[in-house]
Design a protein around this motif. Structure first.
Motif, PDB file in Angstrom:
ATOM      1  N   LEU A  66       0.810  -1.216   0.000  1.00  0.00           N
ATOM      2  CA  LEU A  66       0.000   0.000   0.000  1.00  0.00           C
ATOM      3  C   LEU A  66       0.841   1.263   0.000  1.00  0.00           C
ATOM      4  N   TYR A  67       1.849   1.341   0.847  1.00  0.00           N
ATOM      5  CA  TYR A  67       2.581   2.598   0.995  1.00  0.00           C
ATOM      6  C   TYR A  67       3.540   2.838  -0.168  1.00  0.00           C
ATOM      7  N   GLU A  68       4.004   1.763  -0.800  1.00  0.00           N
ATOM      8  CA  GLU A  68       4.781   1.932  -2.023  1.00  0.00           C
ATOM      9  C   GLU A  68       3.896   2.514  -3.123  1.00  0.00           C
ATOM     10  N   THR A  69       2.699   1.978  -3.233  1.00  0.00           N
ATOM     11  CA  THR A  69       1.769   2.478  -4.246  1.00  0.00           C
ATOM     12  C   THR A  69       1.384   3.919  -3.959  1.00  0.00           C
ATOM     13  N   ASN A  70       1.101   4.204  -2.699  1.00  0.00           N
ATOM     14  CA  ASN A  70       0.768   5.574  -2.303  1.00  0.00           C
ATOM     15  C   ASN A  70       1.886   6.538  -2.704  1.00  0.00           C
ATOM     16  N   ASN A  71       3.107   6.178  -2.405  1.00  0.00           N
ATOM     17  CA  ASN A  71       4.235   7.072  -2.700  1.00  0.00           C
ATOM     18  C   ASN A  71       4.446   7.255  -4.200  1.00  0.00           C
ATOM     19  N   SER A  72       4.057   6.276  -4.996  1.00  0.00           N
ATOM     20  CA  SER A  72       4.220   6.394  -6.444  1.00  0.00           C
ATOM     21  C   SER A  72       3.146   7.276  -7.074  1.00  0.00           C
ATOM     22  N   LEU A  73       2.063   7.528  -6.333  1.00  0.00           N
ATOM     23  CA  LEU A  73       0.959   8.321  -6.872  1.00  0.00           C
ATOM     24  C   LEU A  73       0.805   9.680  -6.207  1.00  0.00           C
ATOM     25  N   PHE A  74       0.989   9.734  -4.880  1.00  0.00           N
ATOM     26  CA  PHE A  74       0.575  10.915  -4.122  1.00  0.00           C
ATOM     27  C   PHE A  74       1.677  11.603  -3.330  1.00  0.00           C
ATOM     28  N   ALA A  75       2.870  11.051  -3.289  1.00  0.00           N
ATOM     29  CA  ALA A  75       3.933  11.617  -2.446  1.00  0.00           C
ATOM     30  C   ALA A  75       4.213  13.068  -2.833  1.00  0.00           C
ATOM     31  N   PRO A  76       4.313  13.972  -1.861  1.00  0.00           N
ATOM     32  CA  PRO A  76       4.572  15.390  -2.159  1.00  0.00           C
ATOM     33  C   PRO A  76       5.855  15.628  -2.942  1.00  0.00           C
ATOM     34  N   GLU A  77       6.796  14.702  -2.859  1.00  0.00           N
ATOM     35  CA  GLU A  77       8.069  14.874  -3.553  1.00  0.00           C
ATOM     36  C   GLU A  77       7.949  14.665  -5.062  1.00  0.00           C
ATOM     37  N   GLY A 129       6.953  15.126  -8.964  1.00  0.00           N
ATOM     38  CA  GLY A 129       6.793  16.304  -9.810  1.00  0.00           C
ATOM     39  C   GLY A 129       5.376  16.448 -10.323  1.00  0.00           C
ATOM     40  N   ASP A 130       5.085  17.599 -10.890  1.00  0.00           N
ATOM     41  CA  ASP A 130       3.737  17.877 -11.375  1.00  0.00           C
ATOM     42  C   ASP A 130       3.320  16.960 -12.517  1.00  0.00           C
ATOM     43  N   GLY A 131       4.259  16.369 -13.193  1.00  0.00           N
ATOM     44  CA  GLY A 131       3.937  15.493 -14.305  1.00  0.00           C
ATOM     45  C   GLY A 131       3.623  14.066 -13.902  1.00  0.00           C
ATOM     46  N   SER A 132       3.728  13.770 -12.601  1.00  0.00           N
ATOM     47  CA  SER A 132       3.468  12.393 -12.171  1.00  0.00           C
ATOM     48  C   SER A 132       2.608  12.294 -10.910  1.00  0.00           C
ATOM     49  N   ILE A 133       2.500  13.364 -10.135  1.00  0.00           N
ATOM     50  CA  ILE A 133       1.705  13.301  -8.918  1.00  0.00           C
ATOM     51  C   ILE A 133       0.211  13.388  -9.241  1.00  0.00           C
ATOM     52  N   LEU A 134      -0.590  12.666  -8.489  1.00  0.00           N
ATOM     53  CA  LEU A 134      -2.040  12.809  -8.572  1.00  0.00           C
ATOM     54  C   LEU A 134      -2.472  13.764  -7.465  1.00  0.00           C
ATOM     55  N   ALA A 135      -2.885  14.949  -7.871  1.00  0.00           N
ATOM     56  CA  ALA A 135      -3.320  15.981  -6.927  1.00  0.00           C
ATOM     57  C   ALA A 135      -4.259  16.940  -7.649  1.00  0.00           C
ATOM     58  N   PRO A 136      -5.237  17.484  -6.949  1.00  0.00           N
ATOM     59  CA  PRO A 136      -6.156  18.428  -7.591  1.00  0.00           C
ATOM     60  C   PRO A 136      -5.637  19.859  -7.521  1.00  0.00           C
ATOM     61  N   LEU A 137      -6.173  20.697  -8.379  1.00  0.00           N
ATOM     62  CA  LEU A 137      -5.966  22.130  -8.205  1.00  0.00           C
ATOM     63  C   LEU A 137      -6.547  22.541  -6.863  1.00  0.00           C
ATOM     64  N   ASP A 138      -5.867  23.451  -6.180  1.00  0.00           N
ATOM     65  CA  ASP A 138      -6.327  23.847  -4.854  1.00  0.00           C
ATOM     66  C   ASP A 138      -7.734  24.444  -4.895  1.00  0.00           C
ATOM     67  N   ALA A 139      -8.025  25.227  -5.916  1.00  0.00           N
ATOM     68  CA  ALA A 139      -9.362  25.829  -6.033  1.00  0.00           C
ATOM     69  C   ALA A 139     -10.432  24.767  -6.208  1.00  0.00           C
ATOM     70  N   ARG A 140     -10.108  23.729  -6.961  1.00  0.00           N
ATOM     71  CA  ARG A 140     -11.067  22.641  -7.154  1.00  0.00           C
ATOM     72  C   ARG A 140     -11.304  21.869  -5.859  1.00  0.00           C
ATOM     73  N   LEU A 141     -10.243  21.641  -5.109  1.00  0.00           N
ATOM     74  CA  LEU A 141     -10.384  20.924  -3.848  1.00  0.00           C
ATOM     75  C   LEU A 141     -11.247  21.713  -2.875  1.00  0.00           C
ATOM     76  N   LYS A 142     -11.026  23.002  -2.798  1.00  0.00           N
ATOM     77  CA  LYS A 142     -11.841  23.838  -1.910  1.00  0.00           C
ATOM     78  C   LYS A 142     -13.305  23.819  -2.331  1.00  0.00           C
ATOM     79  N   THR A 143     -13.547  23.853  -3.626  1.00  0.00           N
ATOM     80  CA  THR A 143     -14.926  23.793  -4.110  1.00  0.00           C
ATOM     81  C   THR A 143     -15.564  22.457  -3.771  1.00  0.00           C
TER      82      THR A 143
END
Length: 478
Positions: A304-315, A317-331
């Motif tokens: 689980l944590y290997e998979t998590n780090n491959s998708l969501f880890a803050p480290e 880059g923008d071309g590989s992380i799964l994260a929303p735009l901050d404005a979209r998340l707030k909405t």
């Protein structure tokens, strides 16, 4: 499917450890089940069934693709822009090589698991006397329930939009026995009949599941084998009823869906308590971000944590992380910082990111906590959502919906609110990282969903985006 049936593989894994960090034996595929290696005793048969659970928790299935990965990208949770390595998924380019390969992996692993479940059921009858009848009935119930779940999810992903007009279109093959013969593609309504028939059979076989009276931890089987603990990590009676609620709702039988959901709510409520403020907010070191006490059925994976780090880890880059735009998340969370699903799960990293990153599956400090490695597959809140959607009385419907909102630290909604609008908001918040939102959109036939790559605006949806083409391995030799 041709490649799957050339050789029936059997995934044999270790018994799930129940009290500490989970460790698994090597998984060694075999050409077939053999008496001396598998079905000579209860422990061997259990390892065979556990091998299927291990395959279900792989990245190809519920360890990634059918939960936090592929399905959530298709649901447009994340800012997968033109520079991202998952752009082809975000724009539903199902003919792209990477997308085709991913869908092939989902399909083939699901049907390999189905083959193994069917072979397990055959051998369970072929080698009598190796276990008490009570355990045999429960094992059969688990296997048939898992078979129904896998077929249902393949139908939800690859099958047609399940409307009155489309419910008779060809969908998926349904296998109840191990076979080298390729089965016909059933009309979607017939595939649904088979799913519900299997779930009814599983319900009957699991009628004496100890989880009904004793909860998820009911001790040992009495045979020196720890079979009845952590029942929510196995296909149990309440998981079967939860799947019935999902399946009936998918085919628009709201009366039956309501009855199944209410059974879980009324019988299981005491066994699956709502998450507490202390568990999610007060314990900053070991927050229970998956709300594990509420999980009716969960997949357990040591990766689980290997998979998590491959998708969501803050480290990343923008071309590989799964994260929303901050404005979209707030909405999405309606700027409500009090929601238990917001601040604890979405954190602004100390790195140079200008947006929050996803932390539902980030590891904790205390490695002995029993909620490590869990990925939710069916949670209690969904039963309340289904009951709310199916309940014709508005007052009762909002009572169900408001129970969940209260336990997410949100105020009650008035009965004058639009029920379906509020339910859609809840699905969007509740199931991030769990793969259910795309299926919700498809079931409801939602034609416009938020565009995650812009601060405003929507994406137009239709059947060409909701219906994933069958893999070439399934269609090439028909």
């Amino acid at each position: 499917m041709r490649n799957i049936f050339i050789k029936l593989t059997v995934v044999c894994g270790a018994v799930l450890s129940l009290s500490s960090c989970k460790k698994y034996l090597d998984v060694k595929p075999q050409d077939r089940f053999t008496e001396d290696m598998v079905f000579s005793d209860l422990a061997g048969a259990s390892r065979a069934l556990n091998g299927v659970y291990i395959n279900l928790s792989s990245n190809a299935l519920y360890g990634k693709n059918l939960t936090m990965g592929t399905l959530d990208v298709l649901a447009q949770y994340y800012n997968v822009n033109s520079q991202h390595n998952l752009t082809k998924f975000q724009v539903y380019e199902y003919t792209a090589g990477t997308v085709m390969s991913n869908m092939e992996s989902i399909w083939s692993n699901a049907y390999v698991s189905i083959v193994n479940l069917n072979q397990f059921l055959v051998n369970l009858e072929a080698y009598p006397g190796i276990m008490p009848d009570r355990i045999k009935q429960i094992m059969k119930g688990e296997a048939i329930g898992l078979r129904a779940m896998l077929h249902f999810d393949m139908l939800r992903l690859f099958g047609p939009m399940y409307t009155n007009a489309d419910s008779t279109k060809p969908s998926i093959p349904y296998y109840r026995r191990p076979s080298t013969q390729i089965a016909d593609l059933l009309p979607a309504n017939q595939a649904m009949d088979s799913v519900l028939d299997d779930l009814k059979m599983a319900e009957q076989l699991l009628a004496n599941d100890p989880i009904i009276e004793g909860g998820i931890n009911t001790g040992t089987s009495g045979d020196g084998y720890d079979f009845f603990r952590n029942r929510n990590q196995r296909m149990n009676y309440f998981a079967v009823k939860g799947l019935q609620a999902r399946a009936y709702l998918y085919r628009r039988d709201t009366e039956s869906a309501l009855a199944a959901a209410k059974t879980v709510i009324e019988l299981a409520d005491g066994h699956f308590p709502w998450i507490t403020t202390g568990a999610i907010l007060s314990d900053r070191i070991n927050p229970n971000r998956v709300f594990s006490t509420e999980l009716i059925f969960a997949s357990l994976t040591s990766k689980l944590y290997e998979t998590n780090n491959s998708l969501f880890a803050p480290e990343l880059g923008d071309g590989s992380i799964l994260a929303p735009l901050d404005a979209r998340l707030k909405t999405l969370f309606e700027n409500n910082e009090n929601d238990y699903r917001y601040n604890p799960l979405w954190i602004l990293p100390a790195t140079a990111k200008s947006y929050r990153t996803f932390h539902k599956y980030t590891d904790i400090v205390d490695k002995s906590r029993n909620y490590r490695f869990l990925i939710p597959l069916i949670r209690k809140s969904e039963m309340y959502y289904i009951a709310a959607e199916c309940e014709p009385d508005a007052t009762k419907a909002f009572e169900y919906l408001n129970v969940v909102r209260f336990n997410r630290n949100l105020p009650n909604l008035p009965t004058t609110a639009n029920k379906h609008t509020e339910l859609q908001k809840e699905y969007q918040k509740e199931f991030i990282g769990e793969g259910q939102l795309f299926f919700y959109y498809k079931r409801r036939g939602i034609t416009s969903i938020p565009n995650p790559t812009a601060t405003s605006g929507n994406i137009t949806m239709n059947a060409s985006k909701y219906v994933v083409p069958l893999p070439l391995s399934e269609t090439l030799y028909r």
